[in-house]
Design a protein around this motif. Structure first.
Motif, PDB file in Angstrom:
ATOM      1  N   LEU A  25      22.923  40.169  50.683  1.00 29.59           N
ATOM      2  CA  LEU A  25      23.235  38.787  50.335  1.00 29.59           C
ATOM      3  C   LEU A  25      22.753  37.833  51.417  1.00 29.59           C
ATOM      4  CD1 LEU A  25      26.825  39.084  48.826  1.00 29.59           C
ATOM      5  CD2 LEU A  25      24.755  38.352  47.618  1.00 29.59           C
ATOM      6  N   ARG A  30      22.383  35.237  46.172  1.00 32.37           N
ATOM      7  CA  ARG A  30      22.884  35.788  44.908  1.00 32.37           C
ATOM      8  C   ARG A  30      21.779  36.356  44.026  1.00 32.37           C
ATOM      9  NH1 ARG A  30      28.257  34.749  43.610  1.00 32.37           N
ATOM     10  NH2 ARG A  30      29.259  33.235  44.983  1.00 32.37           N
ATOM     11  N   ASP A  56      28.173  40.993  39.416  1.00 34.17           N
ATOM     12  CA  ASP A  56      28.974  39.880  39.928  1.00 34.17           C
ATOM     13  C   ASP A  56      30.240  40.366  40.618  1.00 34.17           C
ATOM     14  OD1 ASP A  56      27.138  37.985  39.098  1.00 34.17           O
ATOM     15  OD2 ASP A  56      28.186  37.571  37.215  1.00 34.17           O
ATOM     16  N   VAL A  59      29.150  41.601  44.005  1.00 35.87           N
ATOM     17  CA  VAL A  59      28.807  40.466  44.869  1.00 35.87           C
ATOM     18  C   VAL A  59      30.076  39.778  45.362  1.00 35.87           C
ATOM     19  CG1 VAL A  59      27.775  38.149  44.861  1.00 35.87           C
ATOM     20  CG2 VAL A  59      26.485  40.099  43.957  1.00 35.87           C
ATOM     21  N   GLU A  60      31.035  39.559  44.481  1.00 33.20           N
ATOM     22  CA  GLU A  60      32.284  38.908  44.896  1.00 33.20           C
ATOM     23  C   GLU A  60      33.062  39.772  45.888  1.00 33.20           C
ATOM     24  OE1 GLU A  60      32.955  35.723  44.399  1.00 33.20           O
ATOM     25  OE2 GLU A  60      31.039  35.707  43.335  1.00 33.20           O
ATOM     26  N   VAL A 110      24.505  31.991  49.534  1.00 35.05           N
ATOM     27  CA  VAL A 110      25.112  32.279  48.227  1.00 35.05           C
ATOM     28  C   VAL A 110      25.626  31.019  47.528  1.00 35.05           C
ATOM     29  CG1 VAL A 110      25.658  34.666  48.849  1.00 35.05           C
ATOM     30  CG2 VAL A 110      27.396  32.884  49.146  1.00 35.05           C
TER      31      VAL A 110
END
Length: 192
Positions: A25, A30, A56, A59-60, A110
């Motif tokens: 990241l 993103r 997602d 990523v979170e 991001v």
């Protein structure tokens, strides 16, 4: 085809993927792909979806990890209490600046305007723990200050934050020595 990854528990795989994704990241924002994540982790792309429902979600989880205070807390605890006050503070500001700059960079990559859960209980608790550690570094030198250690640390943190942010500081980042010199000598009874 990449070599087969060594077997891991789902939790270990999850941790590994979060670590890899966080690193990517910072490089790709993103736009990072699951293919890039899989290659960097040395796994098949489908393996990601055995522990995360979506990209997602992964990523979170990686972004959340970046805001966990664990490493920061440990680095503050490692500052030697027997050092002179100014040296302790310079080390503290150096640790905080590294964290702030890494965080600012990630947030830009991001597209974040503020940390996740900034006002949540965990974030407040982490800030309180870090503040208590900062106050503890003042220790017996509290009598040298014209303000109480809580106020001193608040001001030190604010100047460190502002002096570490490229936009807030108009590109003139402050060194740890500049931050500490400004706050310590501006608030010490001895002056300069």
């Amino acid at each position: 085809m990449p070599p087969r990854a060594r077997p891991m528990s789902p939790e270990d795989r999850r941790t590994s993927l979060v670590d890899v994704t966080l690193r990517l990241l910072r490089e790709h924002g993103r736009e990072v792909t699951t293919r890039q994540i899989a290659e960097a982790a040395g796994i098949a792309e489908g393996t990601i979806f055995r522990v995360f429902a979506t990209k997602d979600e992964l990523v979170e989880a990686a972004i959340s990890r970046a805001f966990e205070p664990g490493a920061l807390v440990e680095r503050i605890r490692e500052i030697e209490a027997e050092l002179p006050l100014e040296d302790r503070l310079v080390r503290l500001v150096g640790v905080l600046q590294q964290r702030y700059r890494a965080t600012f960079y990630l947030m830009r990559r991001v597209g974040m305007l503020r940390p996740p859960d900034h006002d949540g209980e965990l974030a407040r608790s982490a800030r309180a723990e870090i503040h208590a550690l900062m106050v503890g570094l003042i220790g017996p030198d509290a009598g040298r200050l014209t303000v109480d250690p809580d106020d001193f640390c608040h001001r030190l943190r604010l100047l460190t934050f502002a002096g570490s942010h490229p936009q807030i500081s108009d590109g003139h980042l402050l060194s740890p020595e500049q931050v500490v010199g400004t706050v310590l000598h501006g608030l010490s009874k001895e002056g300069r």
